[in-house]
Motif scaffolding. Sequence first.
Motif, PDB file in Angstrom:
ATOM      1  N   LEU A   1      -5.751 -37.133  -8.154  1.00  0.00           N
ATOM      2  CA  LEU A   1      -5.690 -36.089  -6.979  1.00  0.00           C
ATOM      3  C   LEU A   1      -4.814 -36.774  -5.781  1.00  0.00           C
ATOM      4  N   GLU A   2      -4.748 -37.870  -5.758  1.00  0.00           N
ATOM      5  CA  GLU A   2      -3.967 -38.472  -4.520  1.00  0.00           C
ATOM      6  C   GLU A   2      -2.392 -38.271  -4.928  1.00  0.00           C
ATOM      7  N   SER A   3      -2.187 -38.033  -6.154  1.00  0.00           N
ATOM      8  CA  SER A   3      -0.756 -37.766  -6.525  1.00  0.00           C
ATOM      9  C   SER A   3      -0.327 -36.440  -6.014  1.00  0.00           C
ATOM     10  N   VAL A   4      -1.095 -35.365  -5.690  1.00  0.00           N
ATOM     11  CA  VAL A   4      -0.799 -34.048  -5.328  1.00  0.00           C
ATOM     12  C   VAL A   4       0.083 -34.110  -4.014  1.00  0.00           C
ATOM     13  N   SER A   5       1.152 -33.383  -3.967  1.00  0.00           N
ATOM     14  CA  SER A   5       1.922 -33.211  -2.677  1.00  0.00           C
ATOM     15  C   SER A   5       2.239 -31.860  -2.325  1.00  0.00           C
ATOM     16  N   TYR A   6       2.395 -31.487  -1.122  1.00  0.00           N
ATOM     17  CA  TYR A   6       2.449 -30.160  -0.548  1.00  0.00           C
ATOM     18  C   TYR A   6       3.661 -30.169   0.477  1.00  0.00           C
ATOM     19  N   SER A   7       4.326 -29.173   0.452  1.00  0.00           N
ATOM     20  CA  SER A   7       5.172 -28.853   1.587  1.00  0.00           C
ATOM     21  C   SER A   7       4.598 -28.531   2.825  1.00  0.00           C
ATOM     22  N   SER A   8       5.334 -28.532   3.823  1.00  0.00           N
ATOM     23  CA  SER A   8       4.615 -28.008   5.169  1.00  0.00           C
ATOM     24  C   SER A   8       5.573 -26.995   5.907  1.00  0.00           C
ATOM     25  N   ARG A   9       4.998 -25.948   6.391  1.00  0.00           N
ATOM     26  CA  ARG A   9       5.885 -25.172   7.147  1.00  0.00           C
ATOM     27  C   ARG A   9       5.033 -24.579   8.499  1.00  0.00           C
ATOM     28  N   TYR A  10       5.724 -23.593   9.234  1.00  0.00           N
ATOM     29  CA  TYR A  10       5.236 -22.821  10.133  1.00  0.00           C
ATOM     30  C   TYR A  10       5.174 -21.256   9.704  1.00  0.00           C
ATOM     31  N   ALA A  11       4.038 -20.572  10.128  1.00  0.00           N
ATOM     32  CA  ALA A  11       4.096 -19.193  10.251  1.00  0.00           C
ATOM     33  C   ALA A  11       4.147 -18.621  11.802  1.00  0.00           C
ATOM     34  N   LEU A  12       4.651 -17.487  11.764  1.00  0.00           N
ATOM     35  CA  LEU A  12       4.613 -17.076  13.258  1.00  0.00           C
ATOM     36  C   LEU A  12       4.339 -15.393  13.134  1.00  0.00           C
ATOM     37  N   GLY A  13       3.399 -15.121  13.853  1.00  0.00           N
ATOM     38  CA  GLY A  13       2.780 -13.756  13.972  1.00  0.00           C
ATOM     39  C   GLY A  13       3.268 -13.199  15.071  1.00  0.00           C
ATOM     40  N   LEU A  14       3.813 -12.138  15.164  1.00  0.00           N
ATOM     41  CA  LEU A  14       4.298 -11.182  16.237  1.00  0.00           C
ATOM     42  C   LEU A  14       3.378  -9.728  15.824  1.00  0.00           C
ATOM     43  N   PHE A  15       2.569  -9.692  16.820  1.00  0.00           N
ATOM     44  CA  PHE A  15       1.576  -8.460  16.842  1.00  0.00           C
ATOM     45  C   PHE A  15       2.010  -7.393  17.985  1.00  0.00           C
ATOM     46  N   TYR A  16       2.013  -6.136  17.564  1.00  0.00           N
ATOM     47  CA  TYR A  16       2.451  -5.118  18.427  1.00  0.00           C
ATOM     48  C   TYR A  16       1.367  -3.950  18.725  1.00  0.00           C
ATOM     49  N   GLU A  17       1.604  -3.181  19.744  1.00  0.00           N
ATOM     50  CA  GLU A  17       0.710  -2.166  19.958  1.00  0.00           C
ATOM     51  C   GLU A  17       0.873  -1.076  19.150  1.00  0.00           C
ATOM     52  N   ALA A  18      -0.017  -0.118  19.029  1.00  0.00           N
ATOM     53  CA  ALA A  18       0.182   0.768  18.106  1.00  0.00           C
ATOM     54  C   ALA A  18       0.941   1.877  18.457  1.00  0.00           C
ATOM     55  N   GLY A  19       1.884   2.321  17.674  1.00  0.00           N
ATOM     56  CA  GLY A  19       2.900   3.167  17.971  1.00  0.00           C
ATOM     57  C   GLY A  19       4.288   2.590  18.151  1.00  0.00           C
ATOM     58  N   THR A  20       4.094   1.267  18.077  1.00  0.00           N
ATOM     59  CA  THR A  20       5.463   0.688  18.305  1.00  0.00           C
ATOM     60  C   THR A  20       6.491   0.736  16.820  1.00  0.00           C
ATOM     61  N   GLY A  21       7.627   0.957  16.940  1.00  0.00           N
ATOM     62  CA  GLY A  21       8.434   1.206  15.987  1.00  0.00           C
ATOM     63  C   GLY A  21       8.979  -0.238  15.663  1.00  0.00           C
ATOM     64  N   ILE A  22       9.227  -0.493  14.339  1.00  0.00           N
ATOM     65  CA  ILE A  22      10.125  -1.815  14.046  1.00  0.00           C
ATOM     66  C   ILE A  22      11.188  -1.278  13.112  1.00  0.00           C
ATOM     67  N   ALA A  23      12.424  -1.167  13.820  1.00  0.00           N
ATOM     68  CA  ALA A  23      13.457  -0.550  13.256  1.00  0.00           C
ATOM     69  C   ALA A  23      14.229  -1.413  12.472  1.00  0.00           C
ATOM     70  N   VAL A  24      13.898  -1.642  11.039  1.00  0.00           N
ATOM     71  CA  VAL A  24      14.571  -2.383   9.845  1.00  0.00           C
ATOM     72  C   VAL A  24      14.138  -1.270   8.795  1.00  0.00           C
ATOM     73  N   PRO A  25      15.185  -1.396   7.858  1.00  0.00           N
ATOM     74  CA  PRO A  25      15.236  -0.881   6.712  1.00  0.00           C
ATOM     75  C   PRO A  25      14.382  -1.404   5.485  1.00  0.00           C
ATOM     76  N   TRP A  26      13.541  -2.519   5.706  1.00  0.00           N
ATOM     77  CA  TRP A  26      13.026  -3.415   4.588  1.00  0.00           C
ATOM     78  C   TRP A  26      11.570  -3.615   5.271  1.00  0.00           C
ATOM     79  N   ALA A  27      10.921  -3.997   4.038  1.00  0.00           N
ATOM     80  CA  ALA A  27       9.327  -4.201   4.410  1.00  0.00           C
ATOM     81  C   ALA A  27       9.052  -5.744   4.278  1.00  0.00           C
ATOM     82  N   ALA A  28      10.222  -6.605   3.543  1.00  0.00           N
ATOM     83  CA  ALA A  28      10.127  -8.236   3.758  1.00  0.00           C
ATOM     84  C   ALA A  28      11.554  -8.438   3.225  1.00  0.00           C
ATOM     85  N   GLN A  29      12.029  -9.564   3.792  1.00  0.00           N
ATOM     86  CA  GLN A  29      13.354 -10.221   3.338  1.00  0.00           C
ATOM     87  C   GLN A  29      13.193 -11.524   3.247  1.00  0.00           C
TER      88      GLN A  29
END
Length: 167
Positions: A10-38
């Motif tokens: 169990l002690e031999s297990v290793s994990y990467s570390s990272r950050y996640a950032l969430g940006l939250f918008y009001e209803a009706g806000t448009g995100i003008a990109v042609p993709w859902a994920a990149q």
Amino acid sequence: VINESQKQQLESVSYSSRYALGLFYEAGTGIAVPWAAQYIADNPCIRFISIDNKKRNIESPEAGPSVVVHTTVSFGSQHLDSDPAEVQQVILSHLQKIVPSLPKPSSIKCQRWRYSQVTRAVPNCPGQMILHTQPLLICGGDGFTRSNFDGCIESAMSLAGAVKPHL
């Protein structure tokens, strides 16, 4: 309860570390990109961006969109103990260069994942480990396989198989 061999595994297990950032918008806000994920291959800070409601196919006029950003493993490691407010600004500056058309969010959440994805799983354990039989105590998860959907399913199936004889 746990023997020395199990403890070492169990002690031999290793994990990467990272950050996640969430940006939250009001209803009706448009995100003008042609993709859902990149996937971003050439940025030292950002590895993945998704327009979360678009990615999940749950666009609704009542709910505002959100953008989720994951950093690279190296960025997460370099900034593991940094001030989250400072890290947030660095991520936002990189995001602005990648997607300059993003509107100003109504709120932002920066989350550090100290244990993000398994980089080295428990050796010689196919998806689970029985720590104790009376009472039954079994641990499992992607730390016993690999960090992806298939690894989680493999661990779940292995856990189910280990529990079944005790029912």
